[in-house]
Design a protein around this motif. Structure first.
Motif, PDB file in Angstrom:
ATOM      1  N   ASP A  23       0.893  -1.056   0.029  1.00  0.00           N
ATOM      2  CA  ASP A  23       0.199  -0.034   0.053  1.00  0.00           C
ATOM      3  C   ASP A  23       0.768   1.237  -0.058  1.00  0.00           C
ATOM      4  O   ASP A  23       1.155   1.753   1.028  1.00  0.00           O
ATOM      5  CB  ASP A  23      -0.934   0.001   1.023  1.00  0.00           C
ATOM      6  N   PRO A  24       1.201   1.661  -1.022  1.00  0.00           N
ATOM      7  CA  PRO A  24       2.198   3.103  -1.164  1.00  0.00           C
ATOM      8  C   PRO A  24       1.169   4.160  -0.345  1.00  0.00           C
ATOM      9  O   PRO A  24       0.143   4.165  -0.377  1.00  0.00           O
ATOM     10  CB  PRO A  24       2.107   3.489  -2.654  1.00  0.00           C
ATOM     11  N   SER A  25       2.090   5.050   0.286  1.00  0.00           N
ATOM     12  CA  SER A  25       1.609   6.034   1.089  1.00  0.00           C
ATOM     13  C   SER A  25       2.463   7.131   1.075  1.00  0.00           C
ATOM     14  O   SER A  25       3.381   7.364   0.427  1.00  0.00           O
ATOM     15  CB  SER A  25       1.838   5.473   2.623  1.00  0.00           C
ATOM     16  N   ILE A  26       1.885   8.315   1.968  1.00  0.00           N
ATOM     17  CA  ILE A  26       2.739   9.424   1.854  1.00  0.00           C
ATOM     18  C   ILE A  26       4.002   9.313   2.604  1.00  0.00           C
ATOM     19  O   ILE A  26       4.654  10.121   2.371  1.00  0.00           O
ATOM     20  CB  ILE A  26       1.887  10.582   2.744  1.00  0.00           C
ATOM     21  N   MET A  27       4.291   8.327   3.174  1.00  0.00           N
ATOM     22  CA  MET A  27       5.722   8.004   3.907  1.00  0.00           C
ATOM     23  C   MET A  27       6.683   7.213   2.878  1.00  0.00           C
ATOM     24  O   MET A  27       7.769   7.311   3.165  1.00  0.00           O
ATOM     25  CB  MET A  27       5.511   6.976   5.091  1.00  0.00           C
ATOM     26  N   ASN A  28       6.221   7.083   1.935  1.00  0.00           N
ATOM     27  CA  ASN A  28       7.326   6.637   0.644  1.00  0.00           C
ATOM     28  C   ASN A  28       7.166   7.162  -0.683  1.00  0.00           C
ATOM     29  O   ASN A  28       7.459   6.922  -1.647  1.00  0.00           O
ATOM     30  CB  ASN A  28       7.150   5.009   0.463  1.00  0.00           C
ATOM     31  N   ASP A  29       6.213   8.293  -0.903  1.00  0.00           N
ATOM     32  CA  ASP A  29       6.031   9.028  -2.096  1.00  0.00           C
ATOM     33  C   ASP A  29       7.361   9.726  -2.214  1.00  0.00           C
ATOM     34  O   ASP A  29       7.848  10.255  -1.350  1.00  0.00           O
ATOM     35  CB  ASP A  29       4.917  10.167  -1.917  1.00  0.00           C
ATOM     36  N   PRO A  30       7.977   9.778  -3.405  1.00  0.00           N
ATOM     37  CA  PRO A  30       9.196  10.429  -3.448  1.00  0.00           C
ATOM     38  C   PRO A  30       9.153  12.058  -3.270  1.00  0.00           C
ATOM     39  O   PRO A  30      10.232  12.516  -3.289  1.00  0.00           O
ATOM     40  CB  PRO A  30       9.579   9.970  -5.077  1.00  0.00           C
ATOM     41  N   THR A  31       8.164  12.523  -3.483  1.00  0.00           N
ATOM     42  CA  THR A  31       7.911  14.105  -3.536  1.00  0.00           C
ATOM     43  C   THR A  31       6.773  14.651  -2.903  1.00  0.00           C
ATOM     44  O   THR A  31       5.877  13.859  -2.657  1.00  0.00           O
ATOM     45  CB  THR A  31       8.029  14.861  -5.070  1.00  0.00           C
TER      46      THR A  31
END
Length: 244
Positions: free
Chosen positions: A74-82
């Protein structure tokens, strides 16, 4: 109701939010409207919220849950690149919550609307600040719009417009915000103390400069009283008006 402000300074970002959610005669409540996610040394993300309380709490809860899930699931704000990608994810989450809680039609959707201020920094890029609308789209702070307000913004805006300076210190920025918030609570009972404050130093990747201004805060009392007296003095120093 709500009053929240996010500012972009040369030194970094600064945020302030009130805590009042209801101003009924016999139903006064307060809820924290500032949420911070951080990974020391890598990113700090701050979210301020105004609007339907159920919507804003659902958005924060979803973002929080997904930030703790495995990255590959589950991609999240803690692994978004920018921070731009973070703003897109927050906007989509807000849109998701509004649509899931409303019937068809613009009027129904507006009942569950919310507006958000998002700011922070991810390692490798500069601090950024966004205003996210109820529809999920957003704009970014820049030279021409260095600060955002949400909620009961009209009472405190003239003070910010006249006195804001991108080069000002965090200390002066907090003082300016306290004057703006004081003017707002004097004009609108739906905004009140305590206030939550965060000053984020660029490239620090920490939220350690946080503080809550309580109802009995002595410094805020001095600011409130001093601003009132200063306005009276300034008014009396203006040229006298005469009828022709």
């Amino acid at each position: 109701m709500t009053y929240c402000v996010g500012m972009r300074l040369d030194r970094g970002l600064i945020f302030m939010s009130d805590t009042r959610t209801n101003a009924g005669v016999d139903d006064i409540a307060q809820v924290q409207k500032m949420k911070i996610w951080e990974e020391p040394g890598e990113r700090v993300i701050t979210l301020l919220s105004a609007g339907n309380l159920a919507t804003t709490q659902a958005v924060v809860s979803l973002l929080d849950e997904r930030s703790k899930a495995p990255e590959d699931r589950d991609p999240s704000i803690m692994n978004d690149p920018t921070m731009f990608q973070v703003a897109r994810r927050v906007g989509k989450t807000l849109q998701e919550v509004v649509q899931s809680n409303s019937d068809n039609g613009q009027q129904a959707s507006s009942m569950f609307g919310a507006t958000l201020i998002l700011g922070g920094q991810i390692k490798g890029s500069e601090p950024r600040l966004f205003l996210i609308y109820p529809e999920g789209n957003f704009i970014e702070a820049g030279q021409d719009n260095p600060f955002f307000q949400i909620g009961e913004s009209k009472y405190g805006k003239p003070i910010l417009v006249r006195a804001f300076d991108r080069e000002m210190s965090f200390e002066n920025a907090v003082k300016l915000l306290l004057v703006s918030f004081d003017s707002t609570i004097r004009a609108n009972v739906s905004v009140d103390l305590p206030f939550d404050v965060l000053a984020y130093e660029a490239d620090s990747f920490t939220s350690k400069q946080r503080q809550r201004v309580e109802r009995d805060d002595e410094y805020f009392r001095q600011i409130s009283n001093g601003w009132g007296e200063a306005l009276k003095d300034a008014f009396h120093s203006l040229p006298e008006f005469t009828f022709d």
